[in-house]
Design an enzyme around this catalytic site. Structure first.
Site, mmCIF file in Angstrom:
data_model
loop_
_atom_site.group_PDB
_atom_site.id
_atom_site.type_symbol
_atom_site.label_atom_id
_atom_site.label_comp_id
_atom_site.label_asym_id
_atom_site.label_seq_id
_atom_site.Cartn_x
_atom_site.Cartn_y
_atom_site.Cartn_z
ATOM 1 N N ASN A 81 54.643 -65.967 4.470
ATOM 2 C CA ASN A 81 55.657 -65.177 5.411
ATOM 3 C C ASN A 81 56.835 -66.298 5.334
ATOM 4 O OD1 ASN A 81 57.123 -64.130 7.486
ATOM 5 N ND2 ASN A 81 55.601 -64.736 9.093
ATOM 6 N N LYS A 120 59.683 -65.620 6.875
ATOM 7 C CA LYS A 120 60.149 -65.643 8.372
ATOM 8 C C LYS A 120 61.747 -65.465 8.159
ATOM 9 C CE LYS A 120 56.547 -68.337 10.310
ATOM 10 N NZ LYS A 120 56.067 -69.155 11.347
ATOM 11 N N HIS A 125 53.198 -60.202 14.543
ATOM 12 C CA HIS A 125 53.312 -61.622 14.400
ATOM 13 C C HIS A 125 53.469 -62.588 15.709
ATOM 14 C CE1 HIS A 125 54.640 -65.805 13.504
ATOM 15 N NE2 HIS A 125 53.810 -65.730 12.127
ATOM 16 N N GLU A 179 55.398 -64.382 16.719
ATOM 17 C CA GLU A 179 57.004 -64.656 16.850
ATOM 18 C C GLU A 179 57.616 -63.328 17.513
ATOM 19 O OE1 GLU A 179 57.857 -66.411 13.347
ATOM 20 O OE2 GLU A 179 56.687 -68.416 14.030
ATOM 21 N N GLU A 202 46.428 -66.216 13.655
ATOM 22 C CA GLU A 202 47.262 -67.235 13.826
ATOM 23 C C GLU A 202 47.351 -67.931 14.982
ATOM 24 O OE1 GLU A 202 50.218 -66.947 10.167
ATOM 25 O OE2 GLU A 202 51.023 -66.099 11.904
ATOM 26 N N GLY A 250 53.608 -73.952 12.483
ATOM 27 C CA GLY A 250 54.776 -74.784 12.423
ATOM 28 C C GLY A 250 54.737 -76.067 12.794
ATOM 29 N N SER A 274 50.211 -73.727 9.719
ATOM 30 C CA SER A 274 50.161 -74.965 9.182
ATOM 31 C C SER A 274 49.351 -75.265 7.831
ATOM 32 C CB SER A 274 50.039 -76.295 10.171
ATOM 33 O OG SER A 274 51.090 -76.169 10.860
HETATM 34 P P1 13P Z 1 53.434 -72.307 9.060
HETATM 35 O O1 13P Z 1 52.546 -72.150 7.822
HETATM 36 O O2 13P Z 1 54.699 -72.597 8.837
HETATM 37 O O3 13P Z 1 52.737 -72.796 10.184
HETATM 38 O O4 13P Z 1 53.509 -70.580 9.719
HETATM 39 C C1 13P Z 1 52.673 -69.833 9.819
HETATM 40 C C2 13P Z 1 53.038 -68.462 10.124
HETATM 41 O O5 13P Z 1 53.300 -68.159 11.389
HETATM 42 C C3 13P Z 1 52.911 -67.638 9.054
HETATM 43 O O6 13P Z 1 52.913 -66.163 9.388
#
Ligand code: 13P
Length: 249
Positions: A8, A10, A93, A95, A163, A169, A208
């Site tokens: 992803n 983002k 997601h 976010e 997640e 992150g 992560s």
């Molecule tokens: P990270 O791998 O950067 O922690 O992000 C995970 C994520 O949100 C994937 O959709």
């Protein structure tokens, strides 16, 4: 069940990053991993990403509207993503749930839109740090499955992305035991609702994942792949994760 390793991106990536996708595709052609490989770049890159992927890896969107078309300024429908070349769409997601106020019902409607367009969905769920500390992680995820995962999830290929928000992150991941516990809980929720068909849904771990922890995470029972953020932006990191897929998954 064939695992899925999904990246992803983002809101990262413009044209100069496309060679990363071409590099992953070239590597996949040589190594032929026993997994489905997917990159979800920003929607502005989807068409060019499909070209860079050269049929070796799938390309997906990161979100879609629930409607086909209409007066929804700034939104993109699943049908539009399909036309651009997407085979998958991530919905729900954290976010989007956090920053765009997406509710379980909205996420469920988006998942149905993905299937209406003939695409596959990764439906994301996960608890916050506060919810885990309060001992509510299992209940939160069960509620999110109940509210945002519609019946079409059992069609071949779809996935749930687990997640935990506090792992995204941050460089912090749950212990392997915690991941295993949650994934078997998610499996139980799926089987309780859909019977044996609930066993066919891939449950991805995200938060992560990196080349160092990928082997151990992917070996946990009921982990059917990974949803990778930061470590999917560089071909070398993402390839290293793909290389860690255990033979038994
Ligand atoms: P990270 O791998 O950067 O922690 O992000 C995970 C994520 O949100 C994937 O959709």
């Amino acid at each position: 069940m064939r695992p899925l390793i999904a990246g992803n991106w983002k809101m990262h990536g413009t044209g100069p990053q496309l060679p990363e996708i071409a590099a992953i595709a070239a590597r996949v052609r040589v190594t032929a991993p026993t997994a489905d490989i997917l990159i979800c770049p920003p929607s502005t890159l989807i068409t060019r990403a499909v070209q860079a992927a050269a049929g070796q890896i799938a390309i997906g969107g990161q979100n879609c509207a629930s409607e086909v078309s209409g007066a929804f300024t700034g939104d993109v429908s699943a049908e539009m993503l399909k036309e651009a070349g997407a085979a998958w769409v991530i919905v729900g997601h954290s976010e989007r749930r956090q920053h765009h106020g997406e509710t379980d019902a909205m996420v469920g409607a988006k998942a149905k839109a993905v299937w209406r367009a003939g695409l596959l969905a990764i439906i994301c769920i996960g608890e916050t740090d506060a919810q885990r500390r309060a001992g509510n992680a299992l209940t939160v995820c069960a509620d999110q499955i109940a509210g945002s995962v519609p019946d079409g999830i059992t069609a071949v290929g779809n996935a749930i992305g687990y997640e935990p928000l506090w792992a995204i992150g941050t460089g912090h991941t749950p212990s392997l035991e915690e991941i295993g516990h949650m994934h078997s809980h998610i499996r139980q929720c799926l089987v309780a609702r859909w019977g044996s068909q609930g066993r066919e849904v891939r449950i991805l771990y995200g938060g992560s994942v990196n080349p160092t922890n990928a082997r151990a995470v992917l070996a946990v029972p009921e982990v059917g792949g990974a949803l990778v953020g930061g470590a999917s932006l560089k071909a070398t990191d993402f390839e290293a994760i793909i290389n860690k897929i255990p033979a038994h998954v």
